[in-house]
Design an enzyme around this catalytic site. Structure first.
Site, short mmCIF file in Angstrom:
data_model
loop_
_atom_site.label_atom_id
_atom_site.label_comp_id
_atom_site.label_asym_id
_atom_site.label_seq_id
_atom_site.Cartn_x
_atom_site.Cartn_y
_atom_site.Cartn_z
N ASN A 15 0.72 -1.33 -0.30
CA ASN A 15 0.08 -0.02 0.26
C ASN A 15 1.29 1.58 -0.01
OD1 ASN A 15 -2.97 -0.27 0.44
ND2 ASN A 15 -2.20 -2.23 1.08
N HIS A 111 -8.57 -1.88 5.85
CA HIS A 111 -8.29 -2.83 6.99
C HIS A 111 -9.10 -3.57 5.83
CE1 HIS A 111 -9.40 -6.01 9.76
NE2 HIS A 111 -10.16 -5.94 8.94
C1 GRF Z 1 -3.12 -4.76 4.10
O1 GRF Z 1 -3.86 -5.86 3.65
C2 GRF Z 1 -4.25 -3.96 4.88
O2 GRF Z 1 -5.40 -3.76 4.86
C3 GRF Z 1 -3.55 -4.04 6.66
O3 GRF Z 1 -2.42 -4.85 5.76
C4 GRF Z 1 -2.05 -5.24 4.76
C5 GRF Z 1 -0.58 -4.19 4.77
O4 GRF Z 1 -0.27 -4.79 3.39
N1 GRF Z 1 -3.91 -3.55 7.32
P1 GRF Z 1 0.73 -4.38 2.84
O5 GRF Z 1 1.68 -4.33 3.49
O6 GRF Z 1 0.47 -2.29 2.72
O7 GRF Z 1 1.42 -5.33 1.25
#
Ligand code: GRF
Length: 193
Positions: A15, A111
Site C-alpha cells: 500500500n 483494513h
Molecule cells: C493490508 O491488507 C491492509 O489492509 C492491512 O494490512 C495489509 C498491509 O499490506 N491493514 P501491505 O503491507 O501494504 O502490503
C-alpha cells in the site's frame, strides 16, 4: 503545495508503494509522503521507502521506556517533517493516546474487510472461514480500538466459491491499492478547502 503525510507500516508495504506511485504519477497530487514510520526496522516497507528516497524512522518499541515514550519520539519526528496526516498501511500496533492526541482526526487506516465485520489481523482468513459471499476494503479514522473508528470509504469484493486466501488476498490488495490514494487525496483536499 502538497500536504505532508507519514505512512506507518510493519510489513510488505504494497500500500505504501501504491501511494508513492499515485504521488509520482500525478503532478498535482495533494499529498506528499515525507516519512515512513515502522516498528520493524527490517521490514520490506522500510526497504521500499529507502529505495524511493523517502525518509524513514524505524525503531523497535522495546528500546523505549514505554509506549508513550515511543510515540513521543515519533511525534517529534513527524514535526521535523511537517507531517499533517498519518496513513496506517499494515502497521501492526495499536495507536496510543500520545499519537491520537497529537493527530486527532488525522490518522487513517486501511483494513481488508467490510468493517465492522472481521476486525483484527486475520480478516481475509476469517471471511473465508465464515463462508461469507462478500468482503471488501475499509478506510476509517483511527481511534483507540482495534479497527474501530468512523468509516470513510468501503469497496465491496465478491467471494467466489473456489477462492483461496491467496486468490482473495490478491483481489483485496488490488482494491486497496486503488482506494487508498483516492481517499487520501479526497480527504486532504476536503480539509484544506
Ligand atoms: C493490508 O491488507 C491492509 O489492509 C492491512 O494490512 C495489509 C498491509 O499490506 N491493514 P501491505 O503491507 O501494504 O502490503
Amino acid at each position: 503545495m502538497p500536504v505532508g503525510v507519514a505512512v506507518f507500516a510493519s510489513g510488505s508495504g504494497s500500500n505504501l508503494q501504491a501511494l508513492l506511485a499515485a504521488q509520482q504519477m500525478d503532478p498535482d497530487c495533494p499529498f506528499e509522503i515525507r516519512l515512513v514510520v515502522s516498528d520493524k526496522p527490517d521490514c520490506l516497507a522500510v526497504q521500499r521507502a529507502l529505495t524511493a528516497g523517502v525518509a524513514t524512522w524505524a525503531k523497535t518499541p522495546r528500546t523505549f521506556a514505554d509506549k508513550a515514550a515511543y510515540e513521543a519520539a515519533i511525534v517529534t519526528e513527524l514535526r521535523v517533517h511537517d507531517i499533517a496526516w498519518i496513513a496506517l498501511a499494515g502497521y501492526m500496533r495499536l495507536v496510543g493516546s500520545t499519537l491520537l492526541a497529537a493527530y486527532a482526526d488525522r490518522i487513517i487506516n486501511i483494513h481488508p474487510s467490510l468493517l465492522p465485520r472481521y476486525p483484527g489481523k486475520q480478516a481475509v482468513v476469517d471471511a473465508l472461514a465464515d463462508g461469507a459471499t462478500e468482503t471488501g476494503v475499509t478506510i476509517h479514522f483511527v481511534d483507540a480500538g482495534i479497527d474501530t473508528g468512523p468509516i470513510i470509504a468501503q469497496t465491496r469484493i465478491a467471494i467466489q466459491i473456489d477462492d483461496t486466501v491467496e486468490t482473495l488476498l490478491e483481489r483485496v490488495h488490488t482494491a486497496e491499492h486503488r482506494l487508498y490514494p483516492q481517499v487520501l487525496s479526497d480527504l486532504v483536499n476536503e480539509r484544506r478547502a
